[in-house]
Design an enzyme around this catalytic site. Structure first.
Site, PDB file in Angstrom:
ATOM      1  N   SER A   7       0.884  -1.122  -0.018  1.00  0.00           N
ATOM      2  CA  SER A   7       0.048  -0.096   0.018  1.00  0.00           C
ATOM      3  C   SER A   7       0.852   1.162   0.010  1.00  0.00           C
ATOM      4  CB  SER A   7      -0.959   0.130   1.040  1.00  0.00           C
ATOM      5  OG  SER A   7      -0.147  -0.276   2.256  1.00  0.00           O
ATOM      6  N   GLU A   9       1.266   5.519   0.829  1.00  0.00           N
ATOM      7  CA  GLU A   9       0.636   6.679   1.314  1.00  0.00           C
ATOM      8  C   GLU A   9       1.116   8.039   0.837  1.00  0.00           C
ATOM      9  OE1 GLU A   9       0.662   6.383   5.916  1.00  0.00           O
ATOM     10  OE2 GLU A   9       1.405   8.369   6.043  1.00  0.00           O
ATOM     11  N   ASP A 101      -2.480  14.271  16.792  1.00  0.00           N
ATOM     12  CA  ASP A 101      -1.487  15.281  17.869  1.00  0.00           C
ATOM     13  C   ASP A 101      -2.133  16.578  18.047  1.00  0.00           C
ATOM     14  OD1 ASP A 101       0.522  13.184  18.404  1.00  0.00           O
ATOM     15  OD2 ASP A 101       1.205  13.351  16.339  1.00  0.00           O
ATOM     16  N   PHE A 211      11.498  14.022  11.210  1.00  0.00           N
ATOM     17  CA  PHE A 211      10.300  13.314  11.785  1.00  0.00           C
ATOM     18  C   PHE A 211      10.377  12.266  12.848  1.00  0.00           C
ATOM     19  CE2 PHE A 211       8.840  13.449   6.986  1.00  0.00           C
ATOM     20  CZ  PHE A 211       8.322  14.795   7.121  1.00  0.00           C
ATOM     21  N   HIS A 261       3.787  -1.169   3.841  1.00  0.00           N
ATOM     22  CA  HIS A 261       3.138   0.037   3.536  1.00  0.00           C
ATOM     23  C   HIS A 261       4.188   1.156   3.244  1.00  0.00           C
ATOM     24  CE1 HIS A 261       0.078   3.118   4.204  1.00  0.00           C
ATOM     25  NE2 HIS A 261       0.695   3.905   5.028  1.00  0.00           N
TER      26      HIS A 261
HETATM   27  P1  FAD Z   1      -3.665   6.137  19.734  1.00  0.00           P
HETATM   28  O1  FAD Z   1      -3.621   4.619  19.197  1.00  0.00           O
HETATM   29  O2  FAD Z   1      -5.392   6.120  19.979  1.00  0.00           O
HETATM   30  O3  FAD Z   1      -3.029   6.178  21.193  1.00  0.00           O
HETATM   31  C1  FAD Z   1      -1.848   6.564  21.245  1.00  0.00           C
HETATM   32  C2  FAD Z   1      -1.216   6.519  22.501  1.00  0.00           C
HETATM   33  O4  FAD Z   1      -1.797   7.411  23.348  1.00  0.00           O
HETATM   34  C3  FAD Z   1      -1.479   5.175  23.253  1.00  0.00           C
HETATM   35  O5  FAD Z   1      -0.508   4.308  23.011  1.00  0.00           O
HETATM   36  C4  FAD Z   1      -1.444   5.651  24.555  1.00  0.00           C
HETATM   37  O6  FAD Z   1      -0.197   5.933  25.181  1.00  0.00           O
HETATM   38  C5  FAD Z   1      -2.026   7.064  24.448  1.00  0.00           C
HETATM   39  N1  FAD Z   1      -3.557   6.930  24.862  1.00  0.00           N
HETATM   40  C6  FAD Z   1      -4.481   7.048  23.760  1.00  0.00           C
HETATM   41  N2  FAD Z   1      -5.806   7.061  24.735  1.00  0.00           N
HETATM   42  C7  FAD Z   1      -5.511   6.834  25.957  1.00  0.00           C
HETATM   43  C8  FAD Z   1      -6.281   6.479  26.817  1.00  0.00           C
HETATM   44  N3  FAD Z   1      -7.619   6.620  26.775  1.00  0.00           N
HETATM   45  N4  FAD Z   1      -5.735   6.524  27.920  1.00  0.00           N
HETATM   46  C9  FAD Z   1      -4.361   6.688  28.331  1.00  0.00           C
HETATM   47  N5  FAD Z   1      -3.565   6.776  27.018  1.00  0.00           N
HETATM   48  C10 FAD Z   1      -4.110   6.958  26.158  1.00  0.00           C
HETATM   49  N6  FAD Z   1      -1.163  11.711  12.365  1.00  0.00           N
HETATM   50  C11 FAD Z   1      -1.920  12.938  11.687  1.00  0.00           C
HETATM   51  O7  FAD Z   1      -2.245  13.776  12.092  1.00  0.00           O
HETATM   52  N7  FAD Z   1      -2.351  12.427  10.430  1.00  0.00           N
HETATM   53  C12 FAD Z   1      -2.388  11.548   9.726  1.00  0.00           C
HETATM   54  O8  FAD Z   1      -2.730  11.407   8.523  1.00  0.00           O
HETATM   55  C13 FAD Z   1      -1.434  10.446  10.394  1.00  0.00           C
HETATM   56  N8  FAD Z   1      -1.390   9.017   9.799  1.00  0.00           N
HETATM   57  C14 FAD Z   1      -0.634   8.278  10.354  1.00  0.00           C
HETATM   58  C15 FAD Z   1      -0.474   6.914   9.788  1.00  0.00           C
HETATM   59  C16 FAD Z   1       0.300   5.999  10.600  1.00  0.00           C
HETATM   60  C17 FAD Z   1       0.425   4.350  10.084  1.00  0.00           C
HETATM   61  C18 FAD Z   1       0.830   6.056  12.001  1.00  0.00           C
HETATM   62  C19 FAD Z   1       1.732   5.095  12.446  1.00  0.00           C
HETATM   63  C20 FAD Z   1       0.606   7.686  12.288  1.00  0.00           C
HETATM   64  C21 FAD Z   1      -0.052   8.481  11.735  1.00  0.00           C
HETATM   65  N9  FAD Z   1      -0.127   9.773  12.238  1.00  0.00           N
HETATM   66  C22 FAD Z   1      -0.980  10.850  11.684  1.00  0.00           C
HETATM   67  C23 FAD Z   1       0.391  10.033  13.717  1.00  0.00           C
HETATM   68  C24 FAD Z   1      -0.492   9.867  14.827  1.00  0.00           C
HETATM   69  O9  FAD Z   1      -1.591  10.857  14.634  1.00  0.00           O
HETATM   70  C25 FAD Z   1       0.313  10.126  16.064  1.00  0.00           C
HETATM   71  O10 FAD Z   1       1.183   9.159  16.337  1.00  0.00           O
HETATM   72  C26 FAD Z   1      -0.438  10.219  17.434  1.00  0.00           C
HETATM   73  O11 FAD Z   1       0.300  10.737  18.391  1.00  0.00           O
HETATM   74  C27 FAD Z   1      -1.416   8.987  17.939  1.00  0.00           C
HETATM   75  O12 FAD Z   1      -2.104   8.703  17.054  1.00  0.00           O
HETATM   76  P2  FAD Z   1      -2.595   7.102  17.231  1.00  0.00           P
HETATM   77  O13 FAD Z   1      -3.934   6.960  16.448  1.00  0.00           O
HETATM   78  O14 FAD Z   1      -1.809   6.127  17.087  1.00  0.00           O
HETATM   79  O15 FAD Z   1      -3.313   7.268  18.734  1.00  0.00           O
END
Ligand code: FAD
Length: 290
Positions: A7, A9, A101, A211, A261
């Site tokens: 895939s 990105e 973030d 990054f 990916h």
């Molecule tokens: P989550 O998986 O929801 O949480 C990450 C961490 O936050 C958890 O491991 C935990 O430590 C903490 N956490 C979350 N919820 C709780 C809770 N309820 N209680 C306690 N701790 C908690 N960012 C963008 O802005 N745009 C994008 O398009 C984008 N694409 C991405 C694609 C990939 C494949 C990856 C790996 C990252 C991407 N990111 C993107 C970055 C991502 O948004 C950041 O890494 C962000 O800090 C975490 O998002 P997440 O969905 O991984 O978080």
């Protein structure tokens, strides 16, 4: 040996010239038949409109399966749900669901919107409640910086799987041992959705280092040494970047990885070559050879 699944990105470009590069890259990579191509969502939802229009154009003008990245930053559940419904109505069937973030950048303590989804797991459940989307989520071979420890980190991935995630895509990494160790942790937890390594070709070492520092990924000294002194020598840099990425991908294949990916940075050349190395051929060539 079966051909790996790949895939690609892309990110929403800011200028017309960059937009041309993006579409040229999509055109070049499309015949490799990726499982899907995804388009990122700018920090804090800053690219909402641009992400939408690119995803829509991919759906309307190509045969590719488009996946839209979506975050929950600074938006209520109702606002996010509306975006999700718009995607479904536009024919999009795959969302990469992320917490995101704070607009100030990674490292700033995360505060969810008072009426919003708190994290990737809640967002995944919200999306699945709206329509039967395919949902990909994130995974962190070096532990997410906000996780207090490994158990908390894997709990978060497990919560996303429980919410219906179909696949996890990893943050980029350069040391394949880290990916192996992570795979073991994930398997031990009984998580069995596909875990897809995110591979970033090093078009610019300086940019990738930036990054990596932002998202908590490590950059081995060996990698830094390989690019040292090549800042002004683009040709050599490209050759080294190709060799480094090829080495990583080939080693992952040896470790049994059969899906990748690629963070393309909107550039096709290097990713195209990597796909050829792992056995993918453009469909037109396949047809011509048959
Ligand atoms: P989550 O998986 O929801 O949480 C990450 C961490 O936050 C958890 O491991 C935990 O430590 C903490 N956490 C979350 N919820 C709780 C809770 N309820 N209680 C306690 N701790 C908690 N960012 C963008 O802005 N745009 C994008 O398009 C984008 N694409 C991405 C694609 C990939 C494949 C990856 C790996 C990252 C991407 N990111 C993107 C970055 C991502 O948004 C950041 O890494 C962000 O800090 C975490 O998002 P997440 O969905 O991984 O978080």
């Amino acid at each position: 040996m079966t051909t790996p699944l790949v895939s690609f990105e892309f990110f929403p470009p800011k200028t017309e010239a960059m937009e041309e590069t993006l579409w040229a890259s999509i055109e070049k990579l499309a015949p490799l038949n990726p499982q899907f191509v995804s388009v990122t969502y700018g920090a804090g939802g800053s690219t909402r409109e641009r992400t939408h229009s690119i995803v829509r154009r991919i759906v309307n003008e190509t045969n590719l399966k488009a996946a839209a990245h979506l975050t929950c930053v600074a938006a209520s559940k109702a606002e996010v749900d509306e975006v999700v419904r718009e995607y479904w109505d536009a024919g999009v069937r795959h969302i990469v669901a992320l917490r995101g973030d704070m607009p100030e950048g990674p490292g700033t303590p995360y505060k969810s919107h008072p009426d919003g989804y708190a994290n990737g797991a809640e967002l995944t459940a919200g999306i699945k409640a709206i329509a039967p989307f395919e949902v990909s989520v994130s995974a962190y071979p070096e532990c997410h910086p906000d996780s207090s420890n490994w158990d908390a980190d894997i709990d978060q991935l497990a919560a996303k799987v429980d919410a219906g995630a179909d696949r996890a895509i990893t943050q980029f990494f350069f040391d394949n041992e880290l990916f192996d160790a992570y795979r073991e942790r994930v398997a031990k937890r009984g998580i069995d959705i596909p875990l897809v390594p995110g591979i970033i070709p090093v078009h610019s070492f300086k940019q990738v280092k930036r990054f990596a520092d932002m998202c908590g990924a490590s950059v081995p000294d060996k990698l830094a040494a390989r690019f040292e002194g090549l800042e002004t020598d683009e040709e050599q840099r490209r050759l080294v970047a190709a060799a480094v990425a090829a080495e990583q991908v080939a080693d992952l294949e040896k470790r049994g990885v059969d899906r990748f990916h690629f963070y393309t940075m909107n550039r096709a050349e290097l990713v195209y070559a990597l796909c050829r190395l792992i056995g993918l051929k453009p469909t037109t060539e396949v047809a011509a050879a048959a």
